[in-house]
Design a protein around this motif. Structure first.
Motif, mmCIF file in Angstrom:
data_model
loop_
_atom_site.group_PDB
_atom_site.id
_atom_site.type_symbol
_atom_site.label_atom_id
_atom_site.label_comp_id
_atom_site.label_asym_id
_atom_site.label_seq_id
_atom_site.Cartn_x
_atom_site.Cartn_y
_atom_site.Cartn_z
ATOM 1 N N SER A 258 0.824 -1.217 0.000
ATOM 2 C CA SER A 258 0.000 0.000 0.000
ATOM 3 C C SER A 258 0.858 1.267 0.000
ATOM 4 N N LEU A 259 2.070 1.175 0.564
ATOM 5 C CA LEU A 259 2.948 2.350 0.621
ATOM 6 C C LEU A 259 3.741 2.537 -0.667
ATOM 7 N N GLY A 260 3.572 1.621 -1.630
ATOM 8 C CA GLY A 260 4.149 1.833 -2.951
ATOM 9 C C GLY A 260 5.425 1.081 -3.246
ATOM 10 N N CYS A 261 5.867 0.150 -2.350
ATOM 11 C CA CYS A 261 7.084 -0.630 -2.631
ATOM 12 C C CYS A 261 6.861 -1.515 -3.848
ATOM 13 N N SER A 262 7.938 -1.698 -4.606
ATOM 14 C CA SER A 262 7.831 -2.551 -5.789
ATOM 15 C C SER A 262 8.136 -4.011 -5.480
ATOM 16 N N GLN A 263 8.981 -4.259 -4.451
ATOM 17 C CA GLN A 263 9.341 -5.635 -4.116
ATOM 18 C C GLN A 263 9.471 -5.777 -2.606
ATOM 19 N N VAL A 264 9.372 -7.045 -2.138
ATOM 20 C CA VAL A 264 9.528 -7.326 -0.713
ATOM 21 C C VAL A 264 10.416 -8.550 -0.546
ATOM 22 N N GLN A 265 10.886 -8.696 0.691
ATOM 23 C CA GLN A 265 11.772 -9.814 0.997
ATOM 24 C C GLN A 265 11.638 -10.090 2.496
ATOM 25 N N GLY A 266 11.518 -11.367 2.868
ATOM 26 C CA GLY A 266 11.407 -11.665 4.287
ATOM 27 C C GLY A 266 10.936 -13.075 4.546
ATOM 28 N N TYR A 267 10.913 -13.445 5.822
ATOM 29 C CA TYR A 267 10.558 -14.805 6.219
ATOM 30 C C TYR A 267 9.089 -15.129 5.940
ATOM 31 N N PHE A 268 8.229 -14.099 5.851
ATOM 32 C CA PHE A 268 6.820 -14.343 5.567
ATOM 33 C C PHE A 268 6.653 -15.004 4.200
ATOM 34 N N LEU A 269 7.518 -14.653 3.306
ATOM 35 C CA LEU A 269 7.410 -15.174 1.942
ATOM 36 C C LEU A 269 8.215 -16.462 1.786
ATOM 37 N N ASP A 270 9.470 -16.422 2.145
ATOM 38 C CA ASP A 270 10.315 -17.612 2.058
ATOM 39 C C ASP A 270 11.557 -17.399 2.912
ATOM 40 N N ARG A 271 11.986 -18.476 3.561
ATOM 41 C CA ARG A 271 13.235 -18.430 4.303
ATOM 42 C C ARG A 271 14.400 -18.701 3.350
ATOM 43 N N PRO A 272 15.630 -18.342 3.732
ATOM 44 C CA PRO A 272 16.785 -18.678 2.884
ATOM 45 C C PRO A 272 16.855 -20.178 2.654
ATOM 46 N N MET A 273 17.228 -20.554 1.440
ATOM 47 C CA MET A 273 17.246 -21.973 1.060
ATOM 48 C C MET A 273 18.550 -22.306 0.353
ATOM 49 N N SER A 274 18.825 -23.598 0.257
ATOM 50 C CA SER A 274 20.054 -24.038 -0.392
ATOM 51 C C SER A 274 19.941 -23.906 -1.899
ATOM 52 N N ALA A 275 21.049 -24.041 -2.582
ATOM 53 C CA ALA A 275 21.045 -23.964 -4.051
ATOM 54 C C ALA A 275 20.187 -25.070 -4.644
ATOM 55 N N GLU A 276 20.197 -26.262 -4.029
ATOM 56 C CA GLU A 276 19.374 -27.371 -4.513
ATOM 57 C C GLU A 276 17.892 -27.049 -4.364
ATOM 58 N N ASP A 277 17.524 -26.425 -3.215
ATOM 59 C CA ASP A 277 16.125 -26.048 -3.001
ATOM 60 C C ASP A 277 15.693 -24.967 -3.988
ATOM 61 N N VAL A 278 16.609 -24.074 -4.327
ATOM 62 C CA VAL A 278 16.287 -23.047 -5.324
ATOM 63 C C VAL A 278 15.949 -23.713 -6.659
ATOM 64 N N MET A 279 16.773 -24.677 -7.052
ATOM 65 C CA MET A 279 16.520 -25.363 -8.330
ATOM 66 C C MET A 279 15.201 -26.104 -8.288
ATOM 67 N N HIS A 280 14.877 -26.724 -7.149
ATOM 68 C CA HIS A 280 13.597 -27.418 -7.021
ATOM 69 C C HIS A 280 12.448 -26.430 -7.135
ATOM 70 N N LEU A 281 12.586 -25.251 -6.480
ATOM 71 C CA LEU A 281 11.544 -24.227 -6.546
ATOM 72 C C LEU A 281 11.389 -23.699 -7.972
ATOM 73 N N VAL A 282 12.520 -23.513 -8.635
ATOM 74 C CA VAL A 282 12.489 -23.011 -10.014
ATOM 75 C C VAL A 282 11.750 -23.984 -10.919
ATOM 76 N N ARG A 283 12.037 -25.274 -10.745
ATOM 77 C CA ARG A 283 11.383 -26.287 -11.579
ATOM 78 C C ARG A 283 9.885 -26.293 -11.334
ATOM 79 N N GLU A 284 9.482 -26.124 -10.060
ATOM 80 C CA GLU A 284 8.055 -26.084 -9.754
ATOM 81 C C GLU A 284 7.383 -24.895 -10.421
ATOM 82 N N ASP A 285 8.063 -23.739 -10.373
ATOM 83 C CA ASP A 285 7.506 -22.540 -11.002
ATOM 84 C C ASP A 285 7.381 -22.727 -12.507
ATOM 85 N N LEU A 286 8.381 -23.367 -13.109
ATOM 86 C CA LEU A 286 8.332 -23.611 -14.552
ATOM 87 C C LEU A 286 7.190 -24.556 -14.898
ATOM 88 N N ALA A 287 7.057 -25.601 -14.072
ATOM 89 C CA ALA A 287 5.988 -26.565 -14.326
ATOM 90 C C ALA A 287 4.629 -25.908 -14.181
#
Length: 777
Positions: free
Chosen positions: A744-773
């Motif tokens: 509501s205050l006009g930010c274009s992007q956000v980052q934080g634990y509410f959305l996702d916690r830091p993950m390993s490189a393998e988890d990133v690839m798994h997440l990417v594949r899910e998004d692609l699928a």
């Protein structure tokens, strides 16, 4: 120096039963022993061969144990006499009556050794054997008379003991006449030893006296040269000056007529001598004269018409024919210039050239001395380590001449705060120290330290400029915090580190926990040095979400460390240590290379963000390292974004801006992290050409609590960023309410634990594949 009478020496002195009456015969004794050793070489070898002949002669007739025992005694005696001979030949200077008695003891031992064959071997042989042993005894007695001329009592011991044993041997075998002849020979030989011994000792004494006269003549000749600073002095038995030379008068500033008859004490001690206010050096000198001792090179402070001079005095007693001390004579030397040079050298070695305060080494010595006094007295003392705040900025911007003047004024202020027994020193750079001689409670120490901070923090006027600095202080107390200088230095340094870490401008007293934490820090540093090689570092990636479509736009690389020895170490713990030790450079390079390799496997629309510290941006090769990592990984430059904090814009920003420009030139973008926690300016934001600004999560939290100021600042930042075409990212979003508020205050992007916690490189690839699928579906 030897000072004796020119008449004959008494028999007790010749025999070594008492020392010479003048108490100065030590050089004669030394020469006696040297001469004895020089004469004894050939007789020792000859007697050794004769001893071997005796053993060979009586083999088979004398019991083997008896013969072997005598041979063992021969060996031990040879070693003892040989050592004594070597010591005497290398003797330098004087010898005591005790040394003289040791030589006589060796003579007695030698005599007893040669009596053994006469008393114990003869009964096993006949007349021929007795004659052979008698000849040996005569050789031993004659050799002793020759070699022991300078040690008469030693010669008498061998002649008397061996002669008595020889007479006893012949008497036992019934040869009473021969026994009488042997005894008479021993008596005649003894008389010759005494006469020759006296002559030898008198010759030695005269030779030494001649050497002394030659030395004195040399001194007189030197005194006659006008370009020398030495002069002869002489006093009588009353210790009054006699026959002062013109040079003596000139050096003392007193007429020769006034010097004549003046007590030496009055000259050296000045007007104070009648009130017994005498310098310790003068007192020591008079004590030596009172005891009739020879002395040399004693430094004496002398005031000549108000001018300080330094003399060096040497002297020896004058002895009359009856051995009485009739006065002293010797040499004075003016060493004033040498003394000044020594003082300058000492000052240069112990004091700081700029401030005049004790330097680090001397401060350490003074601290150790104060610790020794405190432990002896049972009192407490303290050591303060002082670091100037903001001095480096002044020194770098206004130049070293201004910095030096500032340090001089700081030293002057410190000196003005010292109490009796306290010492201020300079450890180097902008570090100072104070040794407090006596301190009571911790509150009293706090008060002293706070006053120092307050005084140092007052403005300085230098070259028409008003300069402002501060001070941080760490302290340690003896004996509570340490009983040695190294311990107090280390503990005060740890306390100073805490003072600077805690915001500067404060005083912190040492606590034992500081050492534990320092040890932990050292352990972390040691383990961190090999973390890359051991494969202990790894990266975690936190998604960055676009608010408009709630899709992932990229990931921020976060460094993690799981040590084999220490377990998981938080970044907030090991990253500051990596920065302080410059390990951040190789670690940062590894982060860029590994993250770029990982990101190269992501879809093209996913970007990578990597943090840069202020320390990394001081590396002039940083841009080259980043470009190399991107190129080798095959990652498109526009997909990489480097993040930095506002601290970079306040210190060393020129190099940082140059690095940012080099990165922008190839398409790598720059983001400003933790915006709002520092003191950024619009000029720096524009110069750095930031592509995005990360707004610190504190604004989101405060805005959620309806803090009007935070909401206003948040909106202003977003509006400013939009006007500069810079994206805004809200950091640390922890719940849906904060997510909606950021949107509501006009930010274009956000980052934080509410959305996702830091993950390993393998988890990133798994997440990417899910998004692609999901996208394909």
């Amino acid at each position: 120096m030897m000072h004796g009478a020119s008449g004959p020496i008494g028999w007790p002195e010749i025999l070594g039963l008492r020392d010479f009456r003048d108490g100065s015969a030590t050089l004669v004794r030394a020469e006696q022993l040297r001469e004895l050793s020089r004469r004894s070489a050939v007789p020792m070898i000859a007697l050794g061969l004769i001893a071997g002949l005796v053993i060979w002669w009586f083999i088979g007739r004398v019991p083997t144990p008896l013969l072997a025992g005598w041979a063992v005694i021969l060996g031990l005696l040879s070693i003892s006499v040989g050592k004594a001979r070597h010591k005497n030949l290398n003797r330098r200077g004087e010898a005591s009556l005790k040394d003289h008695h040791r030589a006589i003891f060796n003579s007695v031992a030698t005599a007893l050794f040669w009596t053994l064959p006469l008393l114990f071997f003869a009964p096993y042989g006949g007349v021929e054997d007795a004659i052979m042993l008698g000849a040996v005894a005569l050789v031993v007695m004659s050799a002793s008379a020759v070699s022991l001329t300078t040690l008469p009592l030693g010669g008498l011991a061998i002649t008397g003991i061996v002669g008595a044993a020889l007479a006893f041997m012949f008497a036992q075998s019934g040869q009473v006449g021969i026994a009488g002849v042997a005894g008479g020979y021993a008596i005649c030989l003894s008389y010759g030893i005494l006469i020759n011994g006296r002559a030898a000792l008198e010759q030695l004494r005269d030779r030494i006296k001649l050497d002394e006269k030659e030395k004195m003549l040399s001194l007189l000749l030197r005194d006659s040269q006008t370009d020398q600073s030495d002069w002869i002095w002489q006093i009588d038995a009353r210790k009054c000056i006699q026959h002062p030379s013109p040079r003596f008068s000139e050096a003392s500033g007193i007429e020769a007529t006034q010097l004549t008859g003046m007590p030496l004490l009055e000259l050296l001690a000045g007007p104070r001598w009648q009130h017994e206010e005498i310098d310790d050096r003068v007192r020591n000198l008079l004590d030596l004269i009172q005891r009739g001792r020879t002395f040399s090179d004693i430094p004496i402070r002398y005031m000549r018409k108000g001018e300080e001079r330094w003399w060096q005095i040497s002297g020896s007693p004058r002895i009359d024919a009856e051995g009485r001390i009739t006065g002293y004579r010797g040499v004075f030397a003016d060493i004033t210039e040498r003394r000044k040079t020594e003082r300058r050298t000492h000052h240069m070695a112990h004091y700081d050239a700029l401030t005049g305060l004790p330097n680090r080494a001397y401060t350490n010595d003074l601290l150790q001395n104060r610790i020794a006094h405190s432990l002896k007295e049972g009192s407490s003392s303290a050591f303060l380590m002082i670091d100037l705040d903001r001095f480096k900025v002044i020194n770098d911007t206004l130049g070293h001449p201004v910095g030096d003047k500032l340090l001089e004024q700081v030293a002057s202020r410190l000196q003005s705060l010292m109490k009796d027994g306290d010492v201020a020193g300079r450890l180097g750079g902008d570090e100072f120290a104070v040794v407090i001689a006596h301190t009571g409670s911790g509150d009293e120490l706090d008060s002293r330290a706070e006053r120092i901070i307050r005084v140092i923090s007052q403005p300085y006027q230098i070259d028409d400029q008003s300069l402002h600095i501060g001070a941080s202080i760490g302290s340690a107390i003896c004996p509570k915090d340490g009983r040695s200088a190294p311990a107090l230095l280390r503990h005060a340094d740890l306390a100073l580190y805490r003072a600077k870490e805690g915001g500067r401008g404060v005083h912190v007293r040492y606590e034992p926990s500081f050492s534990r934490k320092a040890d932990e820090r050292r352990q972390i540093e040691n383990s961190l040095r090999g973390a890359i090689e051991r494969g202990e570092l790894y990266l975690a990636y936190q998604p960055v979400i676009t608010l408009s479509d709630r899709e992932i736009s990229g990931f921020e690389a976060l460094l993690r460390w799981k040590s084999d020895a220490l377990g998981s170490v938080p970044p907030a713990v090991f990253l500051p240590i990596a920065e302080e030790t410059r390990l951040i450079d190789p670690i940062g390079e590894w982060v860029f290379r590994q993250a770029c390799v990982d990101a190269a496997n992501w879809p093209e629309n996913y970007r990578l963000a990597i943090n840069l510290s202020e320390v990394q941006l001081r590396n002039p090769n940083l841009a080259t390292v980043i470009v190399s990592a991107v190129t080798q990984a095959g990652l498109a430059p526009h997909r990489l974004e480097v993040e930095t904090t506002e601290a970079v814009l306040r210190s060393g920003n020129e190099m940082a801006l140059e690095t940012f420009a080099q990165l922008n030139a190839i398409g790598i973008t720059v983001a400003l992290d933790d915006f709002g926690t520092g003191h950024s300016t619009l000029r720096y934001i524009g110069d750095a050409r930031f592509s995005s600004i990360k707004i610190d999560n504190s604004f989101i939290r405060n805005a959620q609590e309806e803090c009007e100021a935070s909401i206003a600042v948040f909106k202003a930042v977003v509006a400013m960023a939009n006007s500069l075409n810079i994206a805004t990212i809200a950091e640390g979003v922890e719940n849906e309410a904060q997510f909606d508020l950021a949107k509501s205050l006009g930010c274009s992007q956000v980052q934080g634990y509410f959305l996702d916690r830091p993950m390993s490189a393998e988890d990133v690839m798994h997440l990417v594949r899910e998004d692609l699928a999901s996208a394909v579906a």
